[in-house]
Design a protein around this motif. Structure first.
Motif, PDB file in Angstrom:
ATOM      1  N   THR A 194      -7.215  -0.947  -4.716  1.00 43.27           N
ATOM      2  CA  THR A 194      -7.175  -1.637  -3.416  1.00 43.27           C
ATOM      3  C   THR A 194      -6.863  -0.705  -2.251  1.00 43.27           C
ATOM      4  OG1 THR A 194      -4.841  -2.229  -3.664  1.00 43.27           O
ATOM      5  CG2 THR A 194      -6.461  -3.830  -4.458  1.00 43.27           C
ATOM      6  N   ASN A 195      -6.281   0.445  -2.522  1.00 45.54           N
ATOM      7  CA  ASN A 195      -6.086   1.440  -1.475  1.00 45.54           C
ATOM      8  C   ASN A 195      -7.073   2.595  -1.647  1.00 45.54           C
ATOM      9  OD1 ASN A 195      -3.617   3.841  -0.478  1.00 45.54           O
ATOM     10  ND2 ASN A 195      -4.852   2.572   0.857  1.00 45.54           N
ATOM     11  N   ASP A 209     -10.716   1.836  -0.614  1.00 47.32           N
ATOM     12  CA  ASP A 209     -10.826   1.736   0.850  1.00 47.32           C
ATOM     13  C   ASP A 209     -10.888   3.133   1.473  1.00 47.32           C
ATOM     14  OD1 ASP A 209     -10.827  -0.969   0.875  1.00 47.32           O
ATOM     15  OD2 ASP A 209      -8.842  -1.223   1.774  1.00 47.32           O
ATOM     16  N   LEU A 214      -5.287  -9.552  -3.185  1.00 44.15           N
ATOM     17  CA  LEU A 214      -4.914  -8.133  -3.328  1.00 44.15           C
ATOM     18  C   LEU A 214      -3.775  -7.958  -4.318  1.00 44.15           C
ATOM     19  CD1 LEU A 214      -5.196  -7.178   0.426  1.00 44.15           C
ATOM     20  CD2 LEU A 214      -6.402  -6.008  -1.415  1.00 44.15           C
ATOM     21  N   MET A 266      -4.781  -7.752  -7.864  1.00 45.23           N
ATOM     22  CA  MET A 266      -5.392  -6.478  -8.294  1.00 45.23           C
ATOM     23  C   MET A 266      -4.386  -5.329  -8.276  1.00 45.23           C
ATOM     24  SD  MET A 266      -8.466  -6.743  -9.201  1.00 45.23           S
ATOM     25  CE  MET A 266      -9.003  -5.034  -9.206  1.00 45.23           C
ATOM     26  N   ALA A 267      -3.533  -5.288  -7.261  1.00 43.33           N
ATOM     27  CA  ALA A 267      -2.667  -4.130  -7.025  1.00 43.33           C
ATOM     28  C   ALA A 267      -1.636  -3.967  -8.141  1.00 43.33           C
ATOM     29  CB  ALA A 267      -1.959  -4.287  -5.687  1.00 43.33           C
ATOM     30  N   GLN A 282       0.502   4.240  -2.504  1.00 44.27           N
ATOM     31  CA  GLN A 282      -0.457   3.931  -1.439  1.00 44.27           C
ATOM     32  C   GLN A 282      -0.176   4.832  -0.241  1.00 44.27           C
ATOM     33  OE1 GLN A 282       0.216   0.250   0.905  1.00 44.27           O
ATOM     34  NE2 GLN A 282       1.731  -0.264  -0.643  1.00 44.27           N
TER      35      GLN A 282
END
Ligand code: FAD
Ligand code: SF4
Length: 339
Positions: A32-33, A36, A103, A106-107, A115
């Protein structure tokens, strides 16, 4: 986005070895990070080593009585765990204050700790940034720094660490289990993060290929009376402008012990040890809570557009500690017995 390879790791040791031996490789957890940042061009690994299948995904009772949280535990599962909610409410509240339901599903715990900062210039590859391109400069100091650091920064970088979870873990004295080249080792959360100094690109003390496998939260009886408060520009789905994780042990109107950590004010979750030291043995009053916050914030070095964070942190600390002690924030009467 640069083309990249993908491999699902077979076990933690081979995942660590793969990333250690391949300079272009990176661990992929919830993505998720990382994904991106790949889309933005901030990072461009040539190989993603998926560790979600090999990281422990359970929360277990630790031998010494606390909880051992696998690095693969999803943020949603961490916040929902009945032991976390009862024994460490500040941790459950901090995780729930972050991101969105999708999120958090998932995270992972490991990915959350690692992150990257949300500094606008770091995420914009058309701008200079010492953290992204060492030596290129820090436009944030003269530019947009409203949400950046007031403590622990340097002339080279004033980015803040964005994690909510890490703030609660800092207050709880969590330790981090790492699978490294020389085998497993354990470090404190305080030892995990580095201050930027003149190398803001180096954010942690981890070596290349070091894999976080678990986080352990030691038992702390009075953490059952703890809380996390997040101040943000929107009521949900926003990073903190300031946050505070706190636990308080009060007996006979006197503070026996306090745990306080502040988020979104420094390049790392900021453990307020000065404030904690001052409070030990003092009356549990708003006046003393304020004095302790002032002493902690004496080290603050704000920039013009984030000086508002200094009184903001003070107010949140006083209010939270007052709530935990069961007194009104403006009332300096001693509290009753509370543990
Ligand atoms: C829109 C949005 C809003 C958000 N809001 C918040 C918020 O309010 N508060 C908050 O705290 N967070 C927030 N987040 C961040 C989110 O919590 C993180 O993206 C997430 O926790 C990262 O976990 P992950 O498993 O997806 O990590 P990944 O993206 O997979 O990995 C992140 C980094 O950690 C490394 N890594 C992952 N696992 C390990 C491991 N076990 N050992 C070593 N290295 C590892 C990866 O290589 C990568 O560099 C938000 C994210 C988004 C997209
Ligand atoms: S504050 Fe840090 S991350 Fe932001 S532009 Fe400056 S060097 Fe880059």
């Amino acid at each position: 986005m640069r083309p990249f390879g993908y491999v699902a790791a077979a076990d933690p040791a081979s995942a660590a070895a793969l990333v250690r031996d391949r300079p272009e490789a990176a661990f992929l957890a919830g993505g998720t990070n990382l994904v991106d940042l790949m889309k933005l061009g901030v990072t461009a690994p040539g190989l993603l080593v998926d560790v979600t299948g090999v990281l422990p995904g359970r929360i277990e009772r630790a031998a010494a009585g606390g909880l051992r949280i696998g690095a693969g535990v999803r943020n949603s599962d961490l916040a929902a765990d009945p032991r976390v909610r009862a024994e460490f409410p500040m941790l459950a509240q901090a995780v729930l204050a972050g991101a969105s339901g999708q999120l958090r599903n998932m995270a992972t715990v490991g990915g959350n700790l690692l992150q990257r900062t949300r500094c606008l210039y770091f995420q914009d590859v058309t701008k200079p940034c010492n953290k992204r391109v060492p030596g290129s400069g820090c436009p944030a100091r003269a530019g947009d720094h409203r949400n950046l650091a007031i403590l622990g920064g340097s002339a080279h970088c004033v980015a803040t660490h964005p994690s909510d979870m890490a703030v609660a873990l800092a207050a709880l004295d969590a330790v981090v289990h790492v699978q490294g080249a020389a085998g497993p080792r354990v470090i404190t959360l305080g030892q995990l993060y580095r201050r930027p100094g003149d190398r803001p690109d180096l954010e942690t003390t981890l070596e290349r290929g070091d894999l976080i496998t678990a986080v352990e939260v030691p038992a702390l009886g009075y953490a059952a009376r703890s809380a996390y408060r997040k101040v943000r520009d929107r009521a949900s789905y926003a990073f903190a402008v300031t946050s505070v994780a706190a636990a308080l042990d009060v007996a006979g109107g006197v503070v026996r012990s306090a745990r306080i950590a502040v988020g979104a004010v420094a390049p790392l979750p900021w453990r307020a040890r000065t404030a904690e030291r001052i409070l030990a043995g003092r009356p549990a009053t708003a006046e003393w809570f304020g004095r302790a916050a002032d002493a902690e914030l004496a080290a603050a070095d704000p920039l013009p557009d984030n000086a508002f964070k200094v009184p903001l942190v003070r107010n949140v600390v006083v209010r939270m500690l007052s709530e935990l002690a069961g007194i009104p924030a403006g009332d300096q009467a001693p509290a009753g017995d509370r543990t």
